[in-house]
Write a protein that holds these residues in place. Sequence first.
Motif, PDB file in Angstrom:
ATOM      1  N   ILE A 172      -0.806  72.211  46.794  1.00  0.00           N
ATOM      2  CA  ILE A 172      -0.037  71.075  47.297  1.00  0.00           C
ATOM      3  C   ILE A 172       0.978  70.611  46.258  1.00  0.00           C
ATOM      4  N   ALA A 173       0.571  70.575  44.990  1.00  0.00           N
ATOM      5  CA  ALA A 173       1.431  70.011  43.935  1.00  0.00           C
ATOM      6  C   ALA A 173       2.505  70.975  43.452  1.00  0.00           C
ATOM      7  N   LEU A 174       2.392  72.246  43.844  1.00  0.00           N
ATOM      8  CA  LEU A 174       3.225  73.291  43.253  1.00  0.00           C
ATOM      9  C   LEU A 174       4.718  72.973  43.298  1.00  0.00           C
ATOM     10  N   ALA A 175       5.238  72.658  44.476  1.00  0.00           N
ATOM     11  CA  ALA A 175       6.682  72.435  44.615  1.00  0.00           C
ATOM     12  C   ALA A 175       7.127  71.115  43.991  1.00  0.00           C
ATOM     13  N   LEU A 214       5.747  68.065  52.344  1.00  0.00           N
ATOM     14  CA  LEU A 214       5.835  66.621  52.555  1.00  0.00           C
ATOM     15  C   LEU A 214       5.787  65.872  51.232  1.00  0.00           C
ATOM     16  N   ALA A 215       5.123  66.457  50.240  1.00  0.00           N
ATOM     17  CA  ALA A 215       5.083  65.834  48.911  1.00  0.00           C
ATOM     18  C   ALA A 215       6.455  65.800  48.261  1.00  0.00           C
ATOM     19  N   MET A 216       7.383  66.597  48.802  1.00  0.00           N
ATOM     20  CA  MET A 216       8.753  66.640  48.289  1.00  0.00           C
ATOM     21  C   MET A 216       9.655  65.620  48.976  1.00  0.00           C
ATOM     22  N   SER A 217       9.094  64.879  49.952  1.00  0.00           N
ATOM     23  CA  SER A 217       9.880  63.909  50.743  1.00  0.00           C
ATOM     24  C   SER A 217      11.127  64.562  51.333  1.00  0.00           C
ATOM     25  N   PRO A 218      10.959  65.603  52.149  1.00  0.00           N
ATOM     26  CA  PRO A 218      12.125  66.313  52.699  1.00  0.00           C
ATOM     27  C   PRO A 218      12.813  65.521  53.802  1.00  0.00           C
ATOM     28  N   LYS A 219      14.038  65.899  54.077  1.00  0.00           N
ATOM     29  CA  LYS A 219      14.771  65.346  55.217  1.00  0.00           C
ATOM     30  C   LYS A 219      14.684  66.287  56.425  1.00  0.00           C
ATOM     31  N   VAL A 220      14.572  67.589  56.124  1.00  0.00           N
ATOM     32  CA  VAL A 220      14.581  68.621  57.155  1.00  0.00           C
ATOM     33  C   VAL A 220      13.382  69.540  56.949  1.00  0.00           C
ATOM     34  N   LEU A 221      12.677  69.868  58.034  1.00  0.00           N
ATOM     35  CA  LEU A 221      11.571  70.822  57.960  1.00  0.00           C
ATOM     36  C   LEU A 221      11.841  71.992  58.904  1.00  0.00           C
ATOM     37  N   LEU A 222      11.754  73.198  58.374  1.00  0.00           N
ATOM     38  CA  LEU A 222      11.884  74.414  59.163  1.00  0.00           C
ATOM     39  C   LEU A 222      10.486  74.995  59.314  1.00  0.00           C
ATOM     40  N   GLU A 231      -4.487  63.488  47.084  1.00  0.00           N
ATOM     41  CA  GLU A 231      -5.468  62.754  47.890  1.00  0.00           C
ATOM     42  C   GLU A 231      -4.814  62.113  49.107  1.00  0.00           C
ATOM     43  N   THR A 232      -3.597  61.622  48.930  1.00  0.00           N
ATOM     44  CA  THR A 232      -2.882  60.993  50.040  1.00  0.00           C
ATOM     45  C   THR A 232      -2.661  61.979  51.175  1.00  0.00           C
ATOM     46  N   PHE A 233      -2.220  63.196  50.843  1.00  0.00           N
ATOM     47  CA  PHE A 233      -1.903  64.157  51.895  1.00  0.00           C
ATOM     48  C   PHE A 233      -3.138  64.843  52.454  1.00  0.00           C
ATOM     49  N   ILE A 234      -4.180  65.009  51.658  1.00  0.00           N
ATOM     50  CA  ILE A 234      -5.436  65.523  52.214  1.00  0.00           C
ATOM     51  C   ILE A 234      -5.951  64.569  53.280  1.00  0.00           C
ATOM     52  N   ARG A 235      -5.841  63.269  53.002  1.00  0.00           N
ATOM     53  CA  ARG A 235      -6.308  62.252  53.958  1.00  0.00           C
ATOM     54  C   ARG A 235      -5.372  62.170  55.165  1.00  0.00           C
ATOM     55  N   ARG A 236      -4.056  62.143  54.917  1.00  0.00           N
ATOM     56  CA  ARG A 236      -3.091  61.958  56.003  1.00  0.00           C
ATOM     57  C   ARG A 236      -3.085  63.139  56.969  1.00  0.00           C
ATOM     58  N   LEU A 237      -3.216  64.358  56.448  1.00  0.00           N
ATOM     59  CA  LEU A 237      -3.165  65.543  57.295  1.00  0.00           C
ATOM     60  C   LEU A 237      -4.544  65.985  57.764  1.00  0.00           C
ATOM     61  N   GLY A 238      -5.592  65.321  57.282  1.00  0.00           N
ATOM     62  CA  GLY A 238      -6.942  65.673  57.706  1.00  0.00           C
ATOM     63  C   GLY A 238      -7.348  67.062  57.258  1.00  0.00           C
ATOM     64  N   GLY A 277     -13.210  69.671  48.577  1.00  0.00           N
ATOM     65  CA  GLY A 277     -12.551  68.797  47.623  1.00  0.00           C
ATOM     66  C   GLY A 277     -11.245  69.414  47.185  1.00  0.00           C
ATOM     67  N   PRO A 278     -10.421  68.688  46.438  1.00  0.00           N
ATOM     68  CA  PRO A 278      -9.137  69.228  45.985  1.00  0.00           C
ATOM     69  C   PRO A 278      -9.266  70.486  45.137  1.00  0.00           C
ATOM     70  N   GLY A 279     -10.423  70.688  44.521  1.00  0.00           N
ATOM     71  CA  GLY A 279     -10.591  71.845  43.649  1.00  0.00           C
ATOM     72  C   GLY A 279     -10.989  73.114  44.366  1.00  0.00           C
ATOM     73  N   GLN A 280     -11.255  73.044  45.689  1.00  0.00           N
ATOM     74  CA  GLN A 280     -11.642  74.253  46.412  1.00  0.00           C
ATOM     75  C   GLN A 280     -10.472  75.223  46.498  1.00  0.00           C
ATOM     76  N   ARG A 281     -10.770  76.520  46.396  1.00  0.00           N
ATOM     77  CA  ARG A 281      -9.709  77.533  46.490  1.00  0.00           C
ATOM     78  C   ARG A 281      -9.113  77.521  47.884  1.00  0.00           C
ATOM     79  N   ALA A 282      -7.787  77.566  47.937  1.00  0.00           N
ATOM     80  CA  ALA A 282      -7.100  77.490  49.216  1.00  0.00           C
ATOM     81  C   ALA A 282      -7.438  78.672  50.116  1.00  0.00           C
ATOM     82  N   GLY A 283      -7.686  79.837  49.524  1.00  0.00           N
ATOM     83  CA  GLY A 283      -8.016  81.020  50.302  1.00  0.00           C
ATOM     84  C   GLY A 283      -9.325  80.920  51.041  1.00  0.00           C
ATOM     85  N   GLU A 284     -10.166  79.951  50.696  1.00  0.00           N
ATOM     86  CA  GLU A 284     -11.459  79.777  51.355  1.00  0.00           C
ATOM     87  C   GLU A 284     -11.363  78.899  52.605  1.00  0.00           C
ATOM     88  N   LEU A 285     -10.212  78.272  52.832  1.00  0.00           N
ATOM     89  CA  LEU A 285     -10.054  77.376  53.972  1.00  0.00           C
ATOM     90  C   LEU A 285      -9.780  78.158  55.253  1.00  0.00           C
TER      91      LEU A 285
END
Length: 515
Positions: free
Chosen positions: A363-366, A421-429, A387-394, A399-407
């Motif tokens: 999530i934090a990468l970009a 969304l963490a980048m506060s974009p104006k446009v999403l493709l 934490e904000t986006f984990i909660r907002r997007l459900g 936890g935040p430390g879980q490997r993304a490949g396991e989801l």
Amino acid sequence: MAAAIRAVEAAGIVKGFPGVRALDHVSFTLAAGEVHALVGENGAGKSTLVKVLTGVHRPDAGRLRLHGREVRFAGPPEARRAGISTVHQEGNLVPSMSVARNLFLGREPRNRFGLIDLARARLLAEEILLGYGLRLDARRPLGSFGPGTQQLVALARAVQADARVVVLDEPASSLEAREAETLFEVIARLRAEGRAVLYVSHRLDEVYRICDRVTVLRDGRVVHTGPVTGLDRLRLVSLMLGRRAAEIAEQGVSAFAGSHPEPADAPLLRVTGLVKEPVLKGVSLAVRPGEVVGLGGLIGSGRSETARAIAGALPPDSGSVTVAGLPVRGRTVRGAIRAGIGMLPEDRAAEGLIPSLSVRENIALAALPRLSRAGIVSDRRIDRIVETFIRRLGIKATGPGQRAGELSGGNQQKVLLARWLAMSPKVLLLDEPTRGIDVGAKAEIQALIDELAVDGLAVLLISSDLEELVEGSDRIVVLRDGAVAAELNGPDVTAGLIMRAMAAHSPAPVPSGGA
């Protein structure tokens, strides 16, 4: 077919991979002296069938006959020796070697001492390639030429191998108009010589122009085989997309109303005349704040290429992209991000998610450059945003430390959305945002897209699912062969009109009205 000589016969071919049956009792016949189209959307089984025919895969069940004799290839070299040549979309030659060496690879002319005669190879290669409209120095590395030239060299090699069966996998995808005309002339010559040509393509104009018969695959099964002549284009599109698509078109299902607020008048994203030869031919579109614009079209129509060009991942030859009236600088990914453009790619595994990293890191990468001060990144700020986006997007994770490949697939898609969304974009493709995820996760992603529009983002939604496009879009732009075929608004946003635009003979507005 009773009187035709059967060059290839596939009977009851079954091929499975872990978790999926790619071919389900596929039967198929390719006659000598015919050009046979093989069509279907992504995942239909086209590539797997080609790989079975050319020895890349061994079938789990079924029989394969070549000129009446049952065969079972141990690999591609054995298939080539039997007289089957393949020209792959991604190319199958050696870019670092000369054109002449590529053309005669494994069959090089030799002198009286048994050594490769490079001078003779060069002269022969240049003479042969003149017949393909190529006037070049065959001593130069193949990689120094453009993709169109490389594709024609690959075709010339297949023909020179004296193959009786030639498999062409999207051969015109990288060709300009003049090169494509040369390709079609060569195919006509192969037909006249009595060779069998299997032509894999997404482009309907090509199918109707050069092919005698067509086989449609869907979900690993043959749903239609028959002459191209007399087959209505809309019917062919319906066969490719499936029974559900045909039902929707017949019912004339229109877009849902009232989910999004009325968007502002001024476009937030404006795309004008994007050209990237040979895949994009002057694409123009606009998306206003609070609006979801669907981008439809068959696979190969230029949908993903349009999104990648807007996002800077496929720099266009010409055209412009503006966000909030300001041009995107540099035509690069960095320039697009700085302008406020975020893109969810079609292939999240290859181009988006980093499975070995944690949910937090993905999530934090970009956003890391924005979260640092004097080169030092604040862990507290990262944790707060994650934490904000984990909660907002459900996002469902231990936890935040879980490997993304396991989801699950749906939660991986949410992680990628959170990153942008963490980048506060104006446009999403969003390129196929719900592909490969379960029904529940799909509904959650679709609800999130609606929320983003309510928040004032401009959203460009690409989907192969007609129902998803119709239900999730305020307007729909339909592409065909790299150009805008139609723009549908209000009551014209129906699956039927989308399919008609896909099947149209040439890029032109589709008239208003129901399906």
